[in-house]
Design a protein around this motif. Structure first.
Motif, mmCIF file in Angstrom:
data_model
loop_
_atom_site.group_PDB
_atom_site.id
_atom_site.type_symbol
_atom_site.label_atom_id
_atom_site.label_comp_id
_atom_site.label_asym_id
_atom_site.label_seq_id
_atom_site.Cartn_x
_atom_site.Cartn_y
_atom_site.Cartn_z
ATOM 1 N N MET A 96 0.843 -1.168 0.000
ATOM 2 C CA MET A 96 0.000 0.000 0.000
ATOM 3 C C MET A 96 0.891 1.234 0.000
ATOM 4 S SD MET A 96 -2.897 1.230 2.779
ATOM 5 C CE MET A 96 -3.830 -0.258 2.684
ATOM 6 N N LYS A 97 0.555 2.193 -0.844
ATOM 7 C CA LYS A 97 1.329 3.422 -0.926
ATOM 8 C C LYS A 97 1.210 4.217 0.373
ATOM 9 C CE LYS A 97 1.740 5.336 -5.218
ATOM 10 N NZ LYS A 97 1.275 6.208 -6.291
ATOM 11 N N SER A 98 2.226 4.967 0.658
ATOM 12 C CA SER A 98 2.264 5.768 1.871
ATOM 13 C C SER A 98 1.106 6.767 1.914
ATOM 14 C CB SER A 98 3.602 6.502 1.946
ATOM 15 O OG SER A 98 3.647 7.346 3.061
ATOM 16 N N SER A 99 0.797 7.374 0.769
ATOM 17 C CA SER A 99 -0.285 8.360 0.745
ATOM 18 C C SER A 99 -1.634 7.711 1.015
ATOM 19 C CB SER A 99 -0.310 9.091 -0.597
ATOM 20 O OG SER A 99 -0.565 8.191 -1.665
ATOM 21 N N THR A 100 -1.853 6.531 0.463
ATOM 22 C CA THR A 100 -3.107 5.811 0.685
ATOM 23 C C THR A 100 -3.232 5.389 2.137
ATOM 24 O OG1 THR A 100 -3.011 4.993 -1.581
ATOM 25 C CG2 THR A 100 -4.519 3.874 -0.094
ATOM 26 N N LYS A 101 -2.116 4.948 2.705
ATOM 27 C CA LYS A 101 -2.109 4.530 4.106
ATOM 28 C C LYS A 101 -2.423 5.713 5.016
ATOM 29 C CE LYS A 101 0.801 2.293 7.544
ATOM 30 N NZ LYS A 101 2.132 1.791 7.856
ATOM 31 N N ASP A 102 -1.822 6.875 4.742
ATOM 32 C CA ASP A 102 -2.089 8.067 5.547
ATOM 33 C C ASP A 102 -3.552 8.484 5.434
ATOM 34 O OD1 ASP A 102 0.373 8.534 6.778
ATOM 35 O OD2 ASP A 102 1.157 9.591 5.037
ATOM 36 N N ASN A 103 -4.105 8.417 4.225
ATOM 37 C CA ASN A 103 -5.517 8.763 4.044
ATOM 38 C C ASN A 103 -6.415 7.833 4.849
ATOM 39 O OD1 ASN A 103 -5.449 11.025 2.405
ATOM 40 N ND2 ASN A 103 -5.462 9.852 0.512
ATOM 41 N N ALA A 104 -6.155 6.533 4.768
ATOM 42 C CA ALA A 104 -6.984 5.551 5.466
ATOM 43 C C ALA A 104 -6.865 5.711 6.983
ATOM 44 C CB ALA A 104 -6.579 4.143 5.047
ATOM 45 N N GLU A 105 -5.653 5.858 7.470
ATOM 46 C CA GLU A 105 -5.464 6.024 8.907
ATOM 47 C C GLU A 105 -6.066 7.335 9.392
ATOM 48 O OE1 GLU A 105 -1.387 5.497 10.069
ATOM 49 O OE2 GLU A 105 -1.332 3.433 9.346
ATOM 50 N N GLY A 106 -5.959 8.369 8.573
ATOM 51 C CA GLY A 106 -6.551 9.657 8.934
ATOM 52 C C GLY A 106 -8.060 9.556 9.077
ATOM 53 N N LYS A 107 -8.702 8.885 8.130
ATOM 54 C CA LYS A 107 -10.153 8.690 8.203
ATOM 55 C C LYS A 107 -10.529 7.894 9.447
ATOM 56 C CE LYS A 107 -11.874 10.160 4.120
ATOM 57 N NZ LYS A 107 -12.704 11.331 4.056
ATOM 58 N N MET A 108 -9.743 6.845 9.737
ATOM 59 C CA MET A 108 -10.022 6.007 10.905
ATOM 60 C C MET A 108 -9.943 6.828 12.192
ATOM 61 S SD MET A 108 -7.979 2.684 12.328
ATOM 62 C CE MET A 108 -6.598 3.713 12.792
ATOM 63 N N HIS A 109 -8.914 7.668 12.308
ATOM 64 C CA HIS A 109 -8.761 8.494 13.500
ATOM 65 C C HIS A 109 -9.887 9.525 13.605
ATOM 66 C CE1 HIS A 109 -5.059 6.970 15.139
ATOM 67 N NE2 HIS A 109 -4.490 7.005 13.942
ATOM 68 N N GLN A 110 -10.344 10.035 12.473
ATOM 69 C CA GLN A 110 -11.454 10.982 12.493
ATOM 70 C C GLN A 110 -12.720 10.321 13.043
ATOM 71 O OE1 GLN A 110 -12.155 13.312 8.908
ATOM 72 N NE2 GLN A 110 -10.007 13.084 8.363
ATOM 73 N N ILE A 132 -9.011 15.905 15.018
ATOM 74 C CA ILE A 132 -8.158 16.896 14.347
ATOM 75 C C ILE A 132 -6.871 16.251 13.848
ATOM 76 C CG2 ILE A 132 -6.775 18.977 14.731
ATOM 77 C CD1 ILE A 132 -9.065 19.918 16.604
ATOM 78 N N ALA A 133 -6.293 15.373 14.647
ATOM 79 C CA ALA A 133 -5.078 14.667 14.224
ATOM 80 C C ALA A 133 -5.351 13.818 12.984
ATOM 81 C CB ALA A 133 -4.552 13.796 15.354
ATOM 82 N N GLY A 134 -6.522 13.215 12.930
ATOM 83 C CA GLY A 134 -6.907 12.434 11.754
ATOM 84 C C GLY A 134 -7.047 13.296 10.517
ATOM 85 N N GLU A 135 -7.603 14.490 10.691
ATOM 86 C CA GLU A 135 -7.738 15.409 9.560
ATOM 87 C C GLU A 135 -6.361 15.811 9.035
ATOM 88 O OE1 GLU A 135 -10.130 18.577 11.129
ATOM 89 O OE2 GLU A 135 -11.954 17.364 11.120
ATOM 90 N N VAL A 136 -5.440 16.078 9.960
ATOM 91 C CA VAL A 136 -4.077 16.458 9.561
ATOM 92 C C VAL A 136 -3.399 15.308 8.823
ATOM 93 C CG1 VAL A 136 -1.777 17.025 10.445
ATOM 94 C CG2 VAL A 136 -3.790 18.178 11.378
ATOM 95 N N GLN A 137 -3.542 14.097 9.356
ATOM 96 C CA GLN A 137 -2.912 12.932 8.725
ATOM 97 C C GLN A 137 -3.492 12.705 7.326
ATOM 98 O OE1 GLN A 137 -3.141 9.343 11.000
ATOM 99 N NE2 GLN A 137 -1.498 8.377 9.863
ATOM 100 N N GLU A 138 -4.787 12.910 7.182
ATOM 101 C CA GLU A 138 -5.402 12.751 5.864
ATOM 102 C C GLU A 138 -4.854 13.785 4.883
ATOM 103 O OE1 GLU A 138 -9.806 12.487 3.784
ATOM 104 O OE2 GLU A 138 -9.647 13.146 5.851
ATOM 105 N N LYS A 139 -4.678 15.012 5.324
ATOM 106 C CA LYS A 139 -4.115 16.056 4.463
ATOM 107 C C LYS A 139 -2.682 15.722 4.065
ATOM 108 C CE LYS A 139 -7.595 18.777 4.222
ATOM 109 N NZ LYS A 139 -8.368 18.883 3.002
#
Length: 59
Positions: A1-15, A42-49
């Motif tokens: 899994m690409k790093s960007s996809t992983k960050d997006n998924a984890e960001g959504k999960m934290h949100q 908020i941390a999830g939103e940042v990670q998603e960005k």
């Protein structure tokens, strides 16, 4: 899994987790839990960005 996809998924999960904690804190009248949920959301939103930026940069 690409790093960007992983960050997006984890960001959504934290949100989602943060929103659940925030609501649980409001319902149980627990300001600490509500604040923790807000912070996690908020941390999830940042990670998603960050994931979106990585995708644009191609990382």
């Amino acid at each position: 899994m690409k790093s960007s996809t992983k960050d997006n998924a984890e960001g959504k999960m934290h949100q989602v987790k943060g929103k659940i904690k925030e609501i649980a804190g409001k319902l149980s009248d627990n300001p600490d839990l509500e604040a923790e949920g807000t912070g996690e959301k908020i941390a999830g939103e940042v990670q998603e960005k960050i994931g979106q930026v990585k995708k644009v940069l191609g990382k």
